[in-house]
Design an enzyme around this catalytic site. Sequence first.
Site, PDB file in Angstrom:
ATOM      1  N   ASP A   1       0.874  -1.179   0.000  1.00 44.12           N
ATOM      2  CA  ASP A   1       0.000   0.000   0.000  1.00 44.12           C
ATOM      3  C   ASP A   1       0.910   1.228   0.000  1.00 44.12           C
ATOM      4  O   ASP A   1       2.139   1.105  -0.188  1.00 44.12           O
ATOM      5  CB  ASP A   1      -0.992  -0.047   1.168  1.00 44.12           C
TER       6      ASP A   1
ATOM      7  N   CYS B   1       3.229  -3.040   4.009  1.00 42.55           N
ATOM      8  CA  CYS B   1       2.391  -1.889   4.363  1.00 42.55           C
ATOM      9  C   CYS B   1       3.143  -1.121   5.441  1.00 42.55           C
ATOM     10  O   CYS B   1       4.341  -1.347   5.630  1.00 42.55           O
ATOM     11  CB  CYS B   1       0.980  -2.322   4.780  1.00 42.55           C
TER      12      CYS B   1
ATOM     13  N   THR C   1       3.101  -1.164   8.722  1.00 41.41           N
ATOM     14  CA  THR C   1       3.612  -2.042   9.782  1.00 41.41           C
ATOM     15  C   THR C   1       3.831  -3.474   9.318  1.00 41.41           C
ATOM     16  O   THR C   1       4.492  -4.248  10.026  1.00 41.41           O
ATOM     17  CB  THR C   1       2.595  -2.107  10.936  1.00 41.41           C
TER      18      THR C   1
ATOM     19  N   HIS D   1      10.770 -23.601   9.519  1.00 40.26           N
ATOM     20  CA  HIS D   1       9.761 -24.205  10.407  1.00 40.26           C
ATOM     21  C   HIS D   1       8.340 -24.126   9.852  1.00 40.26           C
ATOM     22  O   HIS D   1       7.558 -25.048  10.034  1.00 40.26           O
ATOM     23  CB  HIS D   1       9.759 -23.502  11.770  1.00 40.26           C
TER      24      HIS D   1
ATOM     25  N   HIS E   1       7.838 -30.339  11.837  1.00 35.43           N
ATOM     26  CA  HIS E   1       7.392 -29.053  11.283  1.00 35.43           C
ATOM     27  C   HIS E   1       6.279 -29.272  10.254  1.00 35.43           C
ATOM     28  O   HIS E   1       5.303 -28.527  10.223  1.00 35.43           O
ATOM     29  CB  HIS E   1       8.562 -28.301  10.659  1.00 35.43           C
TER      30      HIS E   1
HETATM   31  C1  RB5 Z   1      -1.808   2.904   6.369  1.00 32.66           C
HETATM   32  O1  RB5 Z   1      -1.806   4.144   6.978  1.00 32.66           O
HETATM   33  C2  RB5 Z   1      -1.489   1.815   7.396  1.00 32.66           C
HETATM   34  O2  RB5 Z   1      -2.583   1.624   8.229  1.00 32.66           O
HETATM   35  C3  RB5 Z   1      -1.127   0.540   6.684  1.00 32.66           C
HETATM   36  O3  RB5 Z   1      -0.037   0.769   5.856  1.00 32.66           O
HETATM   37  C4  RB5 Z   1      -0.731  -0.636   7.558  1.00 32.66           C
HETATM   38  O4  RB5 Z   1       0.244  -0.273   8.486  1.00 32.66           O
HETATM   39  C5  RB5 Z   1      -1.822  -1.400   8.144  1.00 32.66           C
HETATM   40  O5  RB5 Z   1      -1.639  -2.389   8.863  1.00 32.66           O
END
Ligand code: RB5
Length: 145
Positions: free
Chosen positions: A7, A64, A66, A97, A133
């Site tokens: 994203d 993304c 996080t 694993h 595993h």
């Molecule tokens: C976008 O702002 C953010 O929410 C997305 O990139 C991600 O971190 C979601 O888990």
Amino acid sequence: MIAIASDHGGFAMKQFLMQRLADKGIPFEDLGCYSEDSVDYPVYGVKAARGVADGAYERAVLICGTGIGMSMAANKVPGVRAALCADCYSAQATREHNDSNVLCLGGRTIGPELAWKILDIWLTTPFSGLEKHARRIGMVMELDD
Ligand code: RB5
């Protein structure tokens, strides 16, 4: 062939990693997004994850902000084992694993050089093939049914 998708929160890191993949001659397909304009991560994550589940791609890398949203979305797709990694040990262990077929990274949580190290390890580490595993993976994959 691997798929790579992000994203807006992972767009810059995707660009960086695609350059490294190209430098190494590793074939990939960029499934978007294609700018830093705000988009919805499930659109891109699910597209790539379905491609892995369908056999169109061997594996996928999803980025993304996080890596968490991408991993949540990808793991809803039957046949997908997505691993969110922020360190090299996890990248190695999740291949050995868990035989993970999707790697999730956080574009806002780790730097690009560490992301590349993680991706390189994840791409080059084989599944251990150990019965214990395989058995545990089987138990997880039964949940898809
Ligand atoms: C976008 O702002 C953010 O929410 C997305 O990139 C991600 O971190 C979601 O888990």
